[in-house]
Write an enzyme that holds these catalytic residues in place. Structure first.
Site, PDB file in Angstrom:
ATOM      1  N   LYS A   1      56.708 -28.104  87.415  1.00 60.78           N
ATOM      2  CA  LYS A   1      55.323 -27.635  87.322  1.00 60.78           C
ATOM      3  C   LYS A   1      55.320 -26.126  87.550  1.00 60.78           C
ATOM      4  O   LYS A   1      55.821 -25.633  88.573  1.00 60.78           O
ATOM      5  CB  LYS A   1      54.473 -28.363  88.372  1.00 60.78           C
ATOM      6  CG  LYS A   1      53.003 -28.426  88.083  1.00 60.78           C
ATOM      7  CD  LYS A   1      52.337 -29.399  89.058  1.00 60.78           C
ATOM      8  CE  LYS A   1      50.843 -29.452  88.852  1.00 60.78           C
ATOM      9  NZ  LYS A   1      50.185 -30.235  89.904  1.00 60.78           N
TER      10      LYS A   1
HETATM   11  O1  G3P Z   1      47.330 -31.246  91.181  1.00 60.91           O
HETATM   12  C1  G3P Z   1      46.379 -30.312  90.857  1.00 60.91           C
HETATM   13  C2  G3P Z   1      44.945 -30.749  90.918  1.00 60.91           C
HETATM   14  O2  G3P Z   1      44.817 -32.066  90.521  1.00 60.91           O
HETATM   15  C3  G3P Z   1      44.228 -30.383  92.176  1.00 60.91           C
HETATM   16  O3  G3P Z   1      43.051 -31.104  92.375  1.00 60.91           O
HETATM   17  O4  G3P Z   1      41.110 -31.826  93.754  1.00 60.91           O
HETATM   18  O5  G3P Z   1      42.644 -30.002  94.595  1.00 60.91           O
HETATM   19  O6  G3P Z   1      41.093 -29.573  92.700  1.00 60.91           O
HETATM   20  P1  G3P Z   1      41.914 -30.600  93.409  1.00 60.91           P
END
Ligand code: G3P
Length: 218
Positions: free
Chosen positions: A87
């Site tokens: 990633k």
């Molecule tokens: O993995 C990246 C992403 O899914 C992060 O999600 O909920 O922290 O905005 P969030």
């Protein structure tokens, strides 16, 4: 549509795997930190543990922000397990690193995508996945689904093979809307995946079926 779970929590990953609908896992440095995982060896061991639970792809994020550092980290990460997808953040050096990995048969997930222009560049660099963060766009009063729709049109126009991995999914409607728009993958919390199953009419219906069966077999 593939279902990935967005966590580094082994118990939640196991629960999602046991549901029988899990296609992979995404992690990020914040999710790893949340589990108290730090230090190269512990991080590598944790990725190995995740890979031992699931059958599909496991995204492991680089911490470096310079080209050489990302290449070094990515090459170490893919040694852990063939399921690892590197990633890489959507920054200039990240795009160069994605091109390097792509040219060398290493799969990548370009993360922190907030515009269709970024998604176009990531696809041209050969990213296996792009991760548009829909929830974080919603958080700033911008419709995350518009971004999914726009990337879908662009990728279809040019037959890009890069898969749209809708990230920052927060609830079941995000998943359903992504499915409508043709996102290839969604990654979200276990709660959002589990919520898809629930419907009060299913519960009421099942209760009635079982009650009628019990009456008939008295
Ligand atoms: O993995 C990246 C992403 O899914 C992060 O999600 O909920 O922290 O905005 P969030």
């Amino acid at each position: 549509m593939k279902f990935f779970i967005d966590t580094a929590n082994l118990s939640e990953i196991q629960q999602a795997q046991d549901m029988g609908v899990l296609d992979g896992v995404t992690t990020n440095p914040s999710l790893m930190a949340k589990e108290g995982i730090s230090g190269i060896e512990n991080i590598q061991a944790h990725y190995a543990a995740i890979c031992s639970i699931v059958d599909g792809d496991v995204s492991a994020e680089v911490i470096s922000t310079d080209y050489q550092g990302m290449i070094k980290e990515g090459l170490e990460l893919v040694k852990i397990d063939p399921k690892i997808v590197v990633k890489v953040p959507m920054i200039s050096d990240g795009v160069k690193a994605i091109r390097y990995f792509s040219d060398n048969g290493i799969r990548t997930n370009c993360t922190l995508i907030f515009s269709s222009g970024q998604a176009l560049v990531a696809a041209k660099a050969g990213a296996s996945y792009v991760s548009p963060f829909i929830g974080r766009l919603d958080d700033v009063s911008t419709n995350g689904m518009d971004l999914i729709e726009s990337i879908r049109v662009i990728y279809d126009n040019y037959n890009f093979e890069t898969e749209i991995l809708a990230a920052s999914v927060r609830h079941p409607m995000h998943i359903i809307q992504c499915a409508h728009l043709g996102a290839d993958v969604m990654t979200g919390p276990l709660s959002a995946i589990s919520a898809l199953i629930k419907h009060p009419l299913t519960d009421i219906g099942l209760e009635k079926f079982l009650a009628d069966h019990a009456k008939a077999t008295k």
